[in-house]
Design a protein around this motif. Structure first.
Motif, mmCIF file in Angstrom:
data_model
loop_
_atom_site.group_PDB
_atom_site.id
_atom_site.type_symbol
_atom_site.label_atom_id
_atom_site.label_comp_id
_atom_site.label_asym_id
_atom_site.label_seq_id
_atom_site.Cartn_x
_atom_site.Cartn_y
_atom_site.Cartn_z
ATOM 1 N N MET A 1 4.148 7.243 4.701
ATOM 2 C CA MET A 1 3.527 5.923 4.803
ATOM 3 C C MET A 1 2.106 6.069 5.341
ATOM 4 S SD MET A 1 4.658 2.664 7.159
ATOM 5 C CE MET A 1 6.348 2.706 6.609
ATOM 6 N N LYS A 2 1.145 5.441 4.677
ATOM 7 C CA LYS A 2 -0.246 5.472 5.125
ATOM 8 C C LYS A 2 -0.606 4.124 5.743
ATOM 9 C CE LYS A 2 -1.933 8.872 1.789
ATOM 10 N NZ LYS A 2 -2.959 9.173 0.756
ATOM 11 N N GLU A 98 -6.687 3.282 0.276
ATOM 12 C CA GLU A 98 -5.558 4.203 0.167
ATOM 13 C C GLU A 98 -4.339 3.741 0.961
ATOM 14 O OE1 GLU A 98 -7.055 7.873 1.613
ATOM 15 O OE2 GLU A 98 -8.565 8.085 0.019
ATOM 16 N N ASP A 100 -1.081 2.010 2.638
ATOM 17 C CA ASP A 100 0.077 1.211 2.245
ATOM 18 C C ASP A 100 0.106 -0.091 3.042
ATOM 19 O OD1 ASP A 100 1.275 3.135 0.433
ATOM 20 O OD2 ASP A 100 1.728 4.317 2.219
ATOM 21 N N LYS A 125 -2.047 -5.740 -0.516
ATOM 22 C CA LYS A 125 -1.380 -4.850 0.432
ATOM 23 C C LYS A 125 -0.836 -5.666 1.615
ATOM 24 C CE LYS A 125 -4.651 -1.079 -0.507
ATOM 25 N NZ LYS A 125 -3.761 0.023 -0.918
ATOM 26 N N ASN A 426 8.054 -1.518 7.092
ATOM 27 C CA ASN A 426 9.051 -1.333 6.041
ATOM 28 C C ASN A 426 9.529 -2.651 5.471
ATOM 29 O OD1 ASN A 426 9.209 1.492 5.781
ATOM 30 N ND2 ASN A 426 10.489 1.660 7.616
ATOM 31 N N LEU A 429 6.920 -3.923 3.204
ATOM 32 C CA LEU A 429 6.864 -3.118 1.973
ATOM 33 C C LEU A 429 8.113 -3.250 1.131
ATOM 34 C CD1 LEU A 429 5.322 0.120 3.535
ATOM 35 C CD2 LEU A 429 4.226 -1.324 1.787
ATOM 36 N N ARG A 431 11.145 -2.339 2.006
ATOM 37 C CA ARG A 431 12.010 -1.166 2.145
ATOM 38 C C ARG A 431 13.167 -1.404 3.117
ATOM 39 N NH1 ARG A 431 7.181 3.310 2.983
ATOM 40 N NH2 ARG A 431 6.180 3.037 0.938
#
Length: 432
Positions: A1-2, A98, A100, A125, A426, A429, A431
């Protein structure tokens, strides 16, 4: 993860310090965490300038000039106001592109504009905005004080003085903020958050303020505290011998800043000397920090020493050599001095004027005082707290220092805070 964290500085100011600690904690947890700043002081590969120095300076000066003209050229409030009218194109920075997840922290003074916030939202994002004060929920101020207009909409702002009106700079900025926030609703196609931006309050007190505000009452507001760098060398507290007085610590970046409550502290020591002579005789107060008016330190009721400005490890050493730490601020979002006190062996005694309840359990890991309607009442409460803390420290059987350290670690250790941020990332995102 960025993850890319954006903050004004990497080292100057409270938000910079805790943002850098978060970078370290996230990195330790396996996250590719980087920091984009306007003021780069640490020559580290994970920290980058947001734009060229001249562009950052131009945005800063343009915004200050706009405030200066709008507030009637009043220098007194020039740096108490932020408008996010100007900024640099953060959406073009390679680390932002770049990432996330984009994390915003303290981004004022020409770093991020509200227009720039919209451009970040257009990138699709997840964004997390960590709030260290009230600016996100007001028009232009960082702490509203006794003003309550932010609960409906701003205008007639006390900071605008003779320029205050129903359509002053605070009202116009409030409208621009609302428009920017509204554009972020539904910008993410995944996750359970209502908005494309999740707000994080560093204390429950600040989260409650956000939920009362006209700008953020419907937003996703989470509570995650600042991280504290426990390194295993925390001292459970000094052992005093009969020749050493109990040391009471009171420090701030600027001791005579009106919000820090220096007059309350001075009166508290006088009350201590009047009502508890034996204890007062066995105590000294040690102050540290910048002081604009040295004469303001002349009326303490007990022995007093001033250490001046402390730097680096001097702060930890001073705590470890002390017994009680005091705070009487008018407001503190999440006072780090109390966490430092608990970690390094000082019992905190503090007014309840912000996020103190997130740190201190009353009469277990410290003492909290509800501010009275006068300096006298508040100072009397602080004096009572000093007496309570002093008595706790006279017996090893109370275990207060062990309780404080265990409590602080469980709430503010880097791995604890990083885990809570990663869970939030998460969810955003999709997840988890």
């Amino acid at each position: 993860m960025k993850v890319t964290i954006i903050n004004k500085s990497d080292a100057t100011g409270g938000a910079a310090i805790v943002s850098y600690r978060l970078i370290e904690a996230l990195t330790e947890a396996g996250v590719d965490a980087r920091m984009v700043v306007a003021d780069r002081q640490r020559p580290l590969p994970r920290i980058s300038l947001a734009a060229s120095p001249w562009r950052l300076k131009a945005a800063f000066l343009k915004e200050r000039l706009g405030i200066f003209l709008a507030n009637g050229m009043n220098r007194e409030t020039l740096f108490k106001i932020d408008t996010a009218a100007d900024g640099v194109p953060l959406h073009r920075h390679p680390w932002v592109r770049e990432a996330d997840v984009i994390c915003l922290d303290w981004v004022n003074q020409g770093l991020l504009s509200l227009k720039g916030l919209r451009r970040l939202g257009e990138m699709g994002k997840p964004m997390v905005w960590t709030m260290h004060d009230m600016w996100n929920m007001t028009g232009i101020c960082h702490h509203a004080g006794v003003c309550g207009r932010w609960r409906q909409n701003c205008g007639c702002c006390p900071l605008m003085n003779r320029r205050a009106s129903a359509d002053d700079l605070s009202a116009r900025t409030w409208k621009r903020k609302k428009g920017a926030y509204d554009t972020l609703v539904g910008t993410l196609p995944h996750g359970n958050e209502r908005e494309g931006i999740a707000f994080v309050a560093v204390s429950n007190w600040l989260a409650d303020k956000a939920r009362m505000s006209s700008l953020l009452r419907d937003a996703a507001v989470h509570v995650i505290p600042n991280a504290f760098p426990f390194d295993g060398s925390e001292n459970p507290g000094r052992v005093r011998d009969s020749g050493n007085k109990a040391r009471i610590l009171f420090g701030a970046a600027r001791l005579d800043d009106p919000i820090k409550g220096l007059p309350v502290m001075i009166r508290a020591t006088q009350i201590l000397a009047d009502r508890h002579r034996d204890i007062a005789h066995d105590c000294e107060i040690v102050t540290f920090g910048r002081i604009n008016r040295p004469e303001a330190l002349s009326d303490f009721g007990i022995d007093h020493r001033h250490l001046g400005v402390l730097r680096g490890h001097e702060v930890k050493t001073t705590y470890e050599q002390s017994d009680i730490v005091l705070s009487a601020s008018s407001y503190e979002t999440l006072p780090g001095t109390l966490v430092e006190g608990q970690a390094w062996g000082c019992v905190p005694v503090s007014t309840l004027s912000g996020g103190q309840e997130d740190i201190v359990e009353h009469e277990s890991t410290g003492y909290l005082v509800r501010p009275g309607d006068s300096i006298e009442k508040t100072a009397a409460g602080i004096a009572d707290g000093v007496v309570w803390a002093y008595k706790q420290l006279q017996s090893d059987s109370t275990g207060i220092r062990e309780r404080m350290l265990a409590s602080a670690r469980s709430r503010f250790a880097g791995e604890v805070v990083a885990s809570r941020y990663i869970d939030l990332f998460n969810r955003l995102l999709g997840r988890g």
